[in-house]
Design a protein around this motif. Structure first.
Motif, PDB file in Angstrom:
ATOM      1  N   GLN A 162       4.159   8.176  -7.521  1.00 16.53           N
ATOM      2  CA  GLN A 162       3.396   8.578  -8.700  1.00 16.53           C
ATOM      3  C   GLN A 162       3.678   7.682  -9.900  1.00 16.53           C
ATOM      4  OE1 GLN A 162       4.542  11.184  -6.459  1.00 16.53           O
ATOM      5  NE2 GLN A 162       2.405  10.891  -5.903  1.00 16.53           N
ATOM      6  N   VAL A 175       2.425   2.177  -3.415  1.00 15.67           N
ATOM      7  CA  VAL A 175       1.509   2.764  -4.383  1.00 15.67           C
ATOM      8  C   VAL A 175       0.999   4.123  -3.914  1.00 15.67           C
ATOM      9  CG1 VAL A 175      -0.686   2.455  -5.586  1.00 15.67           C
ATOM     10  CG2 VAL A 175       0.829   0.503  -5.256  1.00 15.67           C
ATOM     11  N   LYS A 176       0.649   4.224  -2.647  1.00 11.45           N
ATOM     12  CA  LYS A 176       0.045   5.457  -2.131  1.00 11.45           C
ATOM     13  C   LYS A 176       0.994   6.648  -2.246  1.00 11.45           C
ATOM     14  CE  LYS A 176      -2.077   7.515   1.965  1.00 11.45           C
ATOM     15  NZ  LYS A 176      -3.093   8.210   1.165  1.00 11.45           N
ATOM     16  N   LEU A 225      -3.795  -2.809 -10.726  1.00 11.08           N
ATOM     17  CA  LEU A 225      -4.418  -1.598 -10.182  1.00 11.08           C
ATOM     18  C   LEU A 225      -4.736  -0.596 -11.284  1.00 11.08           C
ATOM     19  CD1 LEU A 225      -2.272  -1.067  -6.955  1.00 11.08           C
ATOM     20  CD2 LEU A 225      -4.671  -1.764  -7.061  1.00 11.08           C
ATOM     21  N   VAL A 226      -3.822  -0.465 -12.246  1.00 14.64           N
ATOM     22  CA  VAL A 226      -4.069   0.464 -13.350  1.00 14.64           C
ATOM     23  C   VAL A 226      -5.148  -0.082 -14.278  1.00 14.64           C
ATOM     24  CG1 VAL A 226      -3.059   1.674 -15.310  1.00 14.64           C
ATOM     25  CG2 VAL A 226      -1.717   1.368 -13.227  1.00 14.64           C
ATOM     26  N   THR A 281       0.826  -1.198   0.000  1.00 15.62           N
ATOM     27  CA  THR A 281       0.000   0.000   0.000  1.00 15.62           C
ATOM     28  C   THR A 281       0.864   1.253   0.000  1.00 15.62           C
ATOM     29  OG1 THR A 281      -1.790  -1.139   1.172  1.00 15.62           O
ATOM     30  CG2 THR A 281      -1.793   1.269   1.256  1.00 15.62           C
ATOM     31  N   LYS A 306      -8.124   1.217 -10.261  1.00 21.81           N
ATOM     32  CA  LYS A 306      -8.033   1.506  -8.842  1.00 21.81           C
ATOM     33  C   LYS A 306      -7.098   2.685  -8.595  1.00 21.81           C
ATOM     34  CE  LYS A 306     -10.673  -1.725  -7.094  1.00 21.81           C
ATOM     35  NZ  LYS A 306     -11.897  -1.390  -6.322  1.00 21.81           N
ATOM     36  N   VAL A 307      -6.154   2.885  -9.514  1.00 26.09           N
ATOM     37  CA  VAL A 307      -5.306   4.069  -9.492  1.00 26.09           C
ATOM     38  C   VAL A 307      -5.334   4.669 -10.896  1.00 26.09           C
ATOM     39  CG1 VAL A 307      -3.779   3.276  -7.658  1.00 26.09           C
ATOM     40  CG2 VAL A 307      -3.230   2.735 -10.025  1.00 26.09           C
ATOM     41  N   THR A 308      -5.081   5.969 -10.981  1.00 25.83           N
ATOM     42  CA  THR A 308      -5.080   6.648 -12.276  1.00 25.83           C
ATOM     43  C   THR A 308      -3.751   7.352 -12.481  1.00 25.83           C
ATOM     44  OG1 THR A 308      -6.084   8.593 -11.244  1.00 25.83           O
ATOM     45  CG2 THR A 308      -7.572   7.006 -12.271  1.00 25.83           C
ATOM     46  N   PHE A 346      -0.780   6.451 -13.571  1.00 21.90           N
ATOM     47  CA  PHE A 346       0.289   5.747 -12.864  1.00 21.90           C
ATOM     48  C   PHE A 346       1.203   5.076 -13.878  1.00 21.90           C
ATOM     49  CE2 PHE A 346       2.261   2.730  -9.976  1.00 21.90           C
ATOM     50  CZ  PHE A 346       2.346   3.452  -8.790  1.00 21.90           C
TER      51      PHE A 346
END
Length: 249
Positions: A165, A161-162, A186-187, A158, A191-193, A195
């Motif tokens: 960038q 990723v958190k 995730l991409v 976590t 779930k993340v943008t 990235f």
């Protein structure tokens, strides 16, 4: 209130948000078990207690990393030799990322991770290491300026990723592949943008890329556009330019 001795066992028991019925009803109350000084220390290994440890790891990680500037996570093998071209590439990459205005986050170990931390430190940037408790772990390398050690892989993931960038992935083994595919997932699932994921070392990654194209995509297990989720390069400057462009630097 009368003594509970001799009373029939209740059919239903509520322990905070937990409901227990019939044979799953536990004797006593939560407070009673907390304040009872008798018994062994096995309670520290129970799942509810582990939740507190997990929570504390999130709190410590968030607290240590909350004020980081824009950062890039760099992954790679702990077995990369200091006298290898891959190690030198890691040093140059860490240095170039700092010069582009990023902090550098690694797994904090030896090999490629140490190389990226070394480059970041030499460039007088912020060098971060997120370690993991393993039987064979050697501890955080000497080039880490901010270090956090974790018990749990998923908490550590976590943080990667958190507080980053983007990812740059040097040649590595199973741990590196684990981080890579988690980032891709995730991409892909949004779930993340924004990235960026850059694979460094085209010769090393060619077999994997070919397999994704010729087996996974060709077999209908992923779409053609999923191959656009990552970039492959052999050039440090291009790697930095790719992550910088996608995060709007």
């Amino acid at each position: 209130m009368g003594s509970p001795e001799g009373m029939a066992k209740p059919e239903e028991q509520r322990l905070g948000p937990v409901l227990r019925r019939r044979d799953q009803v536990q004797p006593g109350t939560t407070d009673q078990r907390l304040l009872d000084t008798e018994g062994d220390s096995e309670w520290v290994h129970t799942d509810p207690w582990r939740v507190m440890r997990i929570q504390s790891e999130f709190v410590e990680g968030f607290g240590a990393l909350a004020e980081l500037p824009s950062a890039i996570s760099v992954f790679g093998s702990a077995r990369t030799k200091p006298d290898s071209p891959e190690y030198e590439a890691g040093v140059r990459l860490g240095r170039a990322l700092v010069e582009a205005g990023f902090a550098v986050i690694t797994g904090g170990g030896p090999g490629a991770m140490e190389a990226a931390n070394k480059g970041a430190r030499e460039a007088k940037g912020i060098s971060v290491g997120l370690g993991i408790e393993l039987p064979f772990e050697q501890g955080l390398n000497q080039h880490v300026d901010i270090g956090v050690n974790f018990r749990y892989f998923f908490v550590r993931k976590t943080m990667f990723v958190k507080y980053a960038q983007g990812f740059v992935v040097l040649p590595g083994g199973l741990g590196t592949l684990d981080e890579l595919f988690e980032a891709l997932t995730l991409v892909q699932t949004r779930k993340v943008t924004r990235f960026p994921i850059v694979l460094f070392g085209s010769a090393y990654w060619k077999g994997l890329v070919d397999w994704l194209k010729d087996s996974v995509v060709a077999g209908g297990k992923a779409s053609e556009r999923d191959l656009l989720l990552f970039h492959v390069t052999d050039d440090v400057e291009e790697a930095v330019a790719l992550v910088s462009k996608e995060v709007g630097r």
